[in-house]
Design a protein around this motif. Structure first.
Motif, PDB file in Angstrom:
ATOM      1  N   ILE A   1    -163.843 -13.835  17.152  1.00  0.00           N
ATOM      2  CA  ILE A   1    -163.842 -15.262  16.865  1.00  0.00           C
ATOM      3  C   ILE A   1    -162.601 -15.896  17.490  1.00  0.00           C
ATOM      4  O   ILE A   1    -161.489 -15.364  17.358  1.00  0.00           O
ATOM      5  CB  ILE A   1    -163.819 -15.527  15.342  1.00  0.00           C
ATOM      6  N   VAL A   2    -162.789 -17.030  18.154  1.00  0.00           N
ATOM      7  CA  VAL A   2    -161.683 -17.769  18.761  1.00  0.00           C
ATOM      8  C   VAL A   2    -161.580 -19.141  18.110  1.00  0.00           C
ATOM      9  O   VAL A   2    -162.582 -19.841  17.957  1.00  0.00           O
ATOM     10  CB  VAL A   2    -161.899 -17.928  20.284  1.00  0.00           C
ATOM     11  N   VAL A   3    -160.361 -19.516  17.695  1.00  0.00           N
ATOM     12  CA  VAL A   3    -160.112 -20.869  17.210  1.00  0.00           C
ATOM     13  C   VAL A   3    -159.908 -21.765  18.422  1.00  0.00           C
ATOM     14  O   VAL A   3    -158.979 -21.567  19.208  1.00  0.00           O
ATOM     15  CB  VAL A   3    -158.879 -20.919  16.297  1.00  0.00           C
ATOM     16  N   ARG A   4    -160.810 -22.736  18.565  1.00  0.00           N
ATOM     17  CA  ARG A   4    -160.749 -23.677  19.690  1.00  0.00           C
ATOM     18  C   ARG A   4    -160.422 -25.071  19.163  1.00  0.00           C
ATOM     19  O   ARG A   4    -161.073 -25.570  18.248  1.00  0.00           O
ATOM     20  CB  ARG A   4    -162.071 -23.687  20.452  1.00  0.00           C
TER      21      ARG A   4
ATOM     22  N   ARG B   1    -156.624 -21.295  20.614  1.00  0.00           N
ATOM     23  CA  ARG B   1    -155.405 -21.180  19.823  1.00  0.00           C
ATOM     24  C   ARG B   1    -155.164 -19.765  19.305  1.00  0.00           C
ATOM     25  O   ARG B   1    -154.091 -19.207  19.439  1.00  0.00           O
ATOM     26  CB  ARG B   1    -155.491 -22.190  18.660  1.00  0.00           C
ATOM     27  N   SER B   2    -156.162 -19.130  18.637  1.00  0.00           N
ATOM     28  CA  SER B   2    -155.962 -17.786  18.106  1.00  0.00           C
ATOM     29  C   SER B   2    -157.287 -17.031  18.125  1.00  0.00           C
ATOM     30  O   SER B   2    -158.335 -17.595  18.450  1.00  0.00           O
ATOM     31  CB  SER B   2    -155.376 -17.825  16.685  1.00  0.00           C
ATOM     32  N   ILE B   3    -157.227 -15.748  17.761  1.00  0.00           N
ATOM     33  CA  ILE B   3    -158.380 -14.871  17.943  1.00  0.00           C
ATOM     34  C   ILE B   3    -158.383 -13.824  16.833  1.00  0.00           C
ATOM     35  O   ILE B   3    -157.324 -13.412  16.352  1.00  0.00           O
ATOM     36  CB  ILE B   3    -158.302 -14.218  19.354  1.00  0.00           C
ATOM     37  N   ILE B   4    -159.582 -13.404  16.403  1.00  0.00           N
ATOM     38  CA  ILE B   4    -159.702 -12.415  15.331  1.00  0.00           C
ATOM     39  C   ILE B   4    -161.057 -11.734  15.438  1.00  0.00           C
ATOM     40  O   ILE B   4    -162.006 -12.317  15.981  1.00  0.00           O
ATOM     41  CB  ILE B   4    -159.526 -13.068  13.932  1.00  0.00           C
TER      42      ILE B   4
ATOM     43  N   GLY C   1    -152.650 -23.109  13.794  1.00  0.00           N
ATOM     44  CA  GLY C   1    -154.024 -22.687  14.020  1.00  0.00           C
ATOM     45  C   GLY C   1    -154.227 -21.202  14.154  1.00  0.00           C
ATOM     46  O   GLY C   1    -155.155 -20.763  14.845  1.00  0.00           O
ATOM     47  N   TYR C   2    -153.406 -20.394  13.449  1.00  0.00           N
ATOM     48  CA  TYR C   2    -153.579 -18.944  13.530  1.00  0.00           C
ATOM     49  C   TYR C   2    -154.517 -18.461  12.421  1.00  0.00           C
ATOM     50  O   TYR C   2    -154.274 -18.675  11.245  1.00  0.00           O
ATOM     51  CB  TYR C   2    -152.223 -18.235  13.486  1.00  0.00           C
ATOM     52  N   ILE C   3    -155.573 -17.793  12.833  1.00  0.00           N
ATOM     53  CA  ILE C   3    -156.625 -17.336  11.927  1.00  0.00           C
ATOM     54  C   ILE C   3    -156.361 -15.883  11.528  1.00  0.00           C
ATOM     55  O   ILE C   3    -155.716 -15.131  12.269  1.00  0.00           O
ATOM     56  CB  ILE C   3    -158.009 -17.501  12.590  1.00  0.00           C
ATOM     57  N   SER C   4    -156.852 -15.492  10.358  1.00  0.00           N
ATOM     58  CA  SER C   4    -156.662 -14.120   9.880  1.00  0.00           C
ATOM     59  C   SER C   4    -157.948 -13.596   9.268  1.00  0.00           C
ATOM     60  O   SER C   4    -158.862 -14.354   8.953  1.00  0.00           O
ATOM     61  CB  SER C   4    -155.536 -14.065   8.828  1.00  0.00           C
TER      62      SER C   4
ATOM     63  N   ILE D   1    -155.483 -13.842  23.962  1.00  0.00           N
ATOM     64  CA  ILE D   1    -155.459 -15.156  24.601  1.00  0.00           C
ATOM     65  C   ILE D   1    -154.138 -15.285  25.358  1.00  0.00           C
ATOM     66  O   ILE D   1    -153.067 -15.027  24.812  1.00  0.00           O
ATOM     67  CB  ILE D   1    -155.585 -16.290  23.576  1.00  0.00           C
ATOM     68  N   ARG D   2    -154.241 -15.685  26.618  1.00  0.00           N
ATOM     69  CA  ARG D   2    -153.046 -15.845  27.428  1.00  0.00           C
ATOM     70  C   ARG D   2    -153.150 -17.124  28.271  1.00  0.00           C
ATOM     71  O   ARG D   2    -154.178 -17.787  28.284  1.00  0.00           O
ATOM     72  CB  ARG D   2    -152.832 -14.633  28.340  1.00  0.00           C
ATOM     73  N   ARG D   3    -152.042 -17.442  28.979  1.00  0.00           N
ATOM     74  CA  ARG D   3    -151.965 -18.589  29.889  1.00  0.00           C
ATOM     75  C   ARG D   3    -152.408 -19.878  29.211  1.00  0.00           C
ATOM     76  O   ARG D   3    -153.147 -20.674  29.763  1.00  0.00           O
ATOM     77  CB  ARG D   3    -152.759 -18.310  31.161  1.00  0.00           C
ATOM     78  N   ASN D   4    -151.883 -20.054  28.013  1.00  0.00           N
ATOM     79  CA  ASN D   4    -152.203 -21.221  27.199  1.00  0.00           C
ATOM     80  C   ASN D   4    -150.973 -22.115  27.126  1.00  0.00           C
ATOM     81  O   ASN D   4    -149.995 -21.783  26.467  1.00  0.00           O
ATOM     82  CB  ASN D   4    -152.621 -20.756  25.797  1.00  0.00           C
TER      83      ASN D   4
END
Length: 442
Positions: free
Chosen positions: A28-31, A340-343, A87-90, A296-299
């Motif tokens: 899952i990616v927080v967009r 923003r973040s990924i899980i 916006g960091y998801i857990s 996630i990179r180059r953000n």
């Protein structure tokens, strides 16, 4: 208590057409941003949870609410060209619930991160494995400061932010307890312990208090051996055979790996250069015992620079350098949104959440999981009669069966050294209903 938690979750869940189960193994990616128009720094934007399969194919997008609906609040997030911490998801410890912090503000609200919390509540979204969204937890915490992350365990929720530190509340709560004033970023619960990343003084990757703290006066302590410099964001741990003993961190420009050896975390190298800007990472063990990583990179947190998703498989093992591995790009943001973040995707909750007191579960647990040689199976034996433990492979074939008086003690140590690497299923029989846990054999 667990039944109460489930009832709260169901009572305040937003019904929508996206309520179908996530697929295990997806991520899952927080967009931030709808992708339809340029993003403006500081303004509240719509937020989506994008589900991807391991190949990087978009499965679906789940919107966070942008209008109040009964007890459920809005959840929006801004972008900033200087701050990458919101916006960091857990994922909950049992892998069944996601948690994400944000703002109860209309899209387009300016300076939302520095708003007072009386004007703009700080909201926590809890998302279950069916993609049902609960945003009933709304706090007057982090006034004038950003809310950065949240994690749920049982009915407890821990949130992190700027100089507001770490807060504790409960599902559906409107009040909070300030545990520490030390600034924190991403938060996670691992093996019953609250962890957080930070850049306060020499703090970087820390334990917050002891266990799952709920009272004021807590301290944050660095993990032994982890550097006291750098800028860590998201992180995760995996079990390479002796507990959670391998750590992966998105540390600003690089992905870093550490292994726990002799009570201290030892560096196993880094991946990335200055231009890579790694700020989010997740992953899991595969059936071969390797670690599949998504990052996630180059953000740059801005229009036309919203980041890309990369994957790699760390097959180097425990306490071995992964620096020579080369990530592969599998998805890119469009011009008008930001990753923003990924899980990893949540999976179905333990059956114990659905049980009533008449069907009291045995609370089956496997330690460690993954296991190389032995696995300790523990459970409550109060409701068991003629108990047995059966281990089956994915084809349903029984590879081990344990019966007899040892099972009645509430725990049994099982030798799995003779099993091939892969996934197995451990089933405890003898209660009202069989209980099954997935076991990874290394």
């Amino acid at each position: 208590m667990k039944k109460t938690i489930l009832n709260l979750l169901l009572a305040f869940t937003t019904a929508n057409c996206f309520s179908q189960a996530f697929t295990p193994g997806n991520f899952i990616v927080v967009r931030i941003g709808s992708g339809a128009e340029p993003l403006v720094a500081g303004k509240a934007q719509s937020v989506f949870l994008d589900e991807y399969n391991p190949c990087g194919d978009l499965v679906r997008s789940i919107p966070m609410p942008i209008a109040v609906n009964g007890a459920n609040k809005r959840l929006t997030l801004p972008i900033s060209t200087t701050d990458y911490t919101e916006g960091y998801i857990s994922l909950s410890q049992d892998g069944s619930l996601l948690a994400l912090g944000g703002y109860d503000a209309d899209t387009g609200t300016t300076s939302v991160s520095s708003s007072t919390s009386t004007a703009v509540k700080r909201v926590v979204a809890i998302i279950d494995h069916n993609a049902s969204v609960n945003t009933s937890t709304a706090l007057t915490a982090f006034s004038g400061q950003a809310i950065r992350a949240a994690v749920i365990e049982g009915s407890g929720i821990w949130t992190s932010g700027g100089s507001g530190g770490v807060m504790y509340t409960t599902l559906g709560g409107t009040t909070h307890t300030q545990l520490t004033t030390t600034t924190a970023r991403n938060v996670m619960v691992i093996d019953g312990q609250l962890y957080a990343t930070s850049t306060s003084g020499s703090l970087r990757i820390t334990k917050v208090g002891t266990g799952l703290p709920a009272t004021t006066g807590q301290t944050m302590v660095n993990l032994p051996g982890v550097p006291t410099a750098g800028s860590p964001y998201q992180f995760f741990m995996i079990n390479a055979g002796s507990g959670n003993d391998v750590l992966y961190v998105a540390d600003d420009n690089q992905l870093k790996k550490y292994s726990l050896s002799g009570g201290s975390w030892v560096s196993n190298g880094a991946i990335g250069a200055l231009s890579d800007k790694y700020r989010a990472v997740t992953g899991q063990l595969n059936t071969s015992g390797d670690v599949v990583i998504y990052a996630i990179r180059r953000n740059d947190n801005a229009t036309n620079a919203g980041g890309e998703i990369v994957t790699l498989t760390d097959n180097t093992g425990y306490n071995a350098s992964f620096a020579a591995l080369v990530p592969r790009v599998i998805a890119k943001s469009n011009d008008y949104n930001v990753y923003r973040s990924i899980i990893m995707a949540p999976e179905a909750a333990s059956p114990s959440l659905l049980s009533n007191s008449a069907d009291a579960p045995a609370q089956l647990q496997l330690t460690p999981n993954a296991a190389r040689d032995n696995v300790l199976v523990t459970f409550s034996n109060k409701q068991l009669t003629n108990a047995s433990i059966v281990i089956t492979n994915p084809a349903g074939q029984v590879v081990k069966r344990i019966e007899g008086s040892n099972i009645q003690a509430g725990q049994v140590n099982i030798d799995v050294s003779g099993l091939m690497k892969g996934v197995y299923y451990v089933t405890l029989n003898g209660g009202k209903k069989p209980e099954t846990k997935k076991l990874l054999k290394l």
